[in-house]
Scaffold this active site. Structure first.
Site, PDB file in Angstrom:
ATOM      1  N   GLU A  41      25.882 -20.271  -3.600  1.00 35.72           N
ATOM      2  CA  GLU A  41      26.338 -21.235  -4.595  1.00 35.72           C
ATOM      3  C   GLU A  41      27.525 -20.646  -5.351  1.00 35.72           C
ATOM      4  O   GLU A  41      27.611 -19.448  -5.585  1.00 35.72           O
ATOM      5  CB  GLU A  41      25.192 -21.523  -5.570  1.00 35.72           C
ATOM      6  CG  GLU A  41      25.508 -22.551  -6.636  1.00 35.72           C
ATOM      7  CD  GLU A  41      24.363 -22.737  -7.622  1.00 35.72           C
ATOM      8  OE1 GLU A  41      24.267 -23.821  -8.216  1.00 35.72           O
ATOM      9  OE2 GLU A  41      23.556 -21.793  -7.789  1.00 35.72           O
ATOM     10  N   LYS A 100      23.490 -31.426  -5.540  1.00 34.05           N
ATOM     11  CA  LYS A 100      22.326 -30.856  -6.222  1.00 34.05           C
ATOM     12  C   LYS A 100      21.663 -31.882  -7.132  1.00 34.05           C
ATOM     13  O   LYS A 100      22.328 -32.493  -7.984  1.00 34.05           O
ATOM     14  CB  LYS A 100      22.776 -29.630  -7.030  1.00 34.05           C
ATOM     15  CG  LYS A 100      21.651 -28.802  -7.631  1.00 34.05           C
ATOM     16  CD  LYS A 100      22.246 -27.569  -8.305  1.00 34.05           C
ATOM     17  CE  LYS A 100      21.161 -26.653  -8.870  1.00 34.05           C
ATOM     18  NZ  LYS A 100      21.768 -25.479  -9.549  1.00 34.05           N
ATOM     19  N   CYS A 155      19.794 -23.590  -5.044  1.00 35.41           N
ATOM     20  CA  CYS A 155      19.315 -22.781  -6.170  1.00 35.41           C
ATOM     21  C   CYS A 155      18.098 -23.345  -6.888  1.00 35.41           C
ATOM     22  O   CYS A 155      16.969 -23.158  -6.427  1.00 35.41           O
ATOM     23  CB  CYS A 155      20.474 -22.557  -7.152  1.00 35.41           C
ATOM     24  SG  CYS A 155      20.205 -21.179  -8.302  1.00 35.41           S
TER      25      CYS A 155
END
Length: 425
Positions: free
Chosen positions: A148, A226, A268
């Site tokens: 990321e 995300k 993440c």
């Protein structure tokens, strides 16, 4: 002998002078990138990164470097290990079998996970990414995963500019993937939301955090934005409000068939929500990717245990490329890039600093494990419901237009050998 680090399953860092009769080996084992260590046979099973001095008959099946001494594999030991060593492998034994058979013939499925210390210097980040991608491709990786924020990672509240999905960053990454003939996972970059000007985001200053998968032909295979944003206040330790500069995604990208297996995309903080992993597994994912920038507070407590949990409950390989080290005066990341197998074992892991770790994806093993422990068949959705992808992002499979591209498939000109430009944002 003094051992720095840990032994089984993780690292062996440094030992004293090599024991008599040791041989020097530079390279990788089946699962690990080896670090400069000296090992006795009892320790030579699970190691990472650099060079190793192994006492024969250990150290077979290396991907890099040449042993200064070599002996033929020991009969009865897998990967050339002596029987005593081969009893303790990284995979569970089959029921009713004394040892596991070697993988059958077929294409090699090697994945490489990148560990990076990105800063707000885009050119520096670009050079580091390109060098590591090329190194992984040279060693035979079919899938290379960047972490990321690989393009830039600035101080809190200064996320940097955003650009369109077909902007300069993606075009240059596409050229790199095509030149190296790899699947390239861009683990998270600031994607400009449609309808907003270049270099900016919406009126609130927000852009998508986009995980893009590029194919070896340079096409965009899938894009995931995300959906879980890291808004966390841990008193005196962590204060981040990702939603202040990131717009949440609204769908999940279905798994993509690649040369190494069916790959599911996440980012993440998604790691803490098992529903997305289960939904991807239900859609057929064999490899889950979690490019990350875990903090130095949450990482030691949660990073490995979460990755292993996602692998165990989905019976998937989990590949987690990570940021590491100090990015600026206000931000540091935990690192520990790793790959976990479907049994929940850490089979590759980076140490400190930027680098790579490698793991081989054994799909026959994965499917045999799912057959022997059929978790999906044992679920009771009538009692607690089922998890699936309710809203899917379309698979892209779109070519990325690149100007003056010297690496078009089938191009036989001398220009084909030219270097692609560096990755820049």
């Amino acid at each position: 002998m003094l051992v720095g680090g840990t032994s089984r399953g993780l690292f062996l860092s440094q030992l004293e002078a090599p024991p008599p009769g040791a041989m020097f080996v530079g390279g990788t084992s089946r699962y690990f990138l080896l670090k400069r260590v000296y090992l006795q046979p009892s320790l030579g099973r699970h190691v990472c990164e650099g060079r190793v001095a192994l006492k024969p008959p250990l150290g077979r099946h290396l991907c890099r470097g040449r042993p200064q001494q070599a002996r033929p594999p020991v009969p009865g030991g897998r990967w050339g290990l002596a029987p005593a060593a081969s009893r303790e492998l990284l995979r569970p034994p089959r029921r009713g079998a004394g040892s596991m058979a070697a993988p059958g013939p077929g294409p090699r499925r090697l994945v490489a996970a990148v560990q990076l210390t990105a800063t707000d210097d885009a050119e520096r980040n670009a050079a580091a990414c390109e060098r590591l991608v090329r190194e992984a491709a040279a060693r035979g990786a079919g899938l290379v995963c960047l972490p990321e924020a690989f393009a830039a990672l600035g101080p809190p509240g200064q996320p940097g500019p955003a650009e369109p999905l077909r902007g300069a960053l993606v075009r240059r990454c596409a050229r790199l993937a095509r030149a190296c003939r790899v699947w390239l996972s861009l683990g998270g970059f600031r994607e400009l939301r449609p309808g907003h000007g270049h270099g900016h985001s919406d009126s609130a200053g927000r852009a998508y955090n986009c995980h893009l998968l590029i194919g070896p032909d340079g096409s965009m295979a899938a894009a995931y934005r995300k959906i879980h944003l890291f808004d966390v206040e841990l008193a005196g330790r962590v204060s981040l409000q990702e939603s202040s500069y990131t717009h949440p995604g609204s769908d999940i990208a279905p798994p993509v068939s690649t040369s190494v297996g069916k790959v599911g995309l996440a980012i993440c903080y998604d790691l803490r929500f098992p529903e997305i992993s289960l939904a991807l597994a239900r859609e057929g994912a064999e490899i889950l990717t979690f490019p990350s920038a875990f903090t130095e507070t949450t990482g030691p407590a949660h990073w490995e245990v979460l990755l292993r949990a996602r692998a165990i409950e989905t019976q998937c390989y989990v590949v987690a490329a990570a940021q590491t080290g100090k990015h600026n005066e206000h931000r540091s990341s935990y690192g520990h890039t790793m790959v976990v197998d479907p049994w929940g074992r850490v089979i590759a892991q980076c140490q400190e600093g930027p680098g790579l770790c490698y793991a081989e994806i054994d799909l026959p093993y994965l499917h045999r494990l799912r057959q022997e422990m059929p978790l999906w068949a044992h679920r009771r959705p009538e009692l607690y419901g089922s998890v699936g992808i309710l809203k899917k992002a379309p698979l892209l499979h779109e070519a990325v237009e690149t100007e003056a591209d010297p690496c078009q498939p089938g191009d036989s000109t001398e220009e084909k050998q030219e270097e692609p430009p560096p990755i820049t944002s």
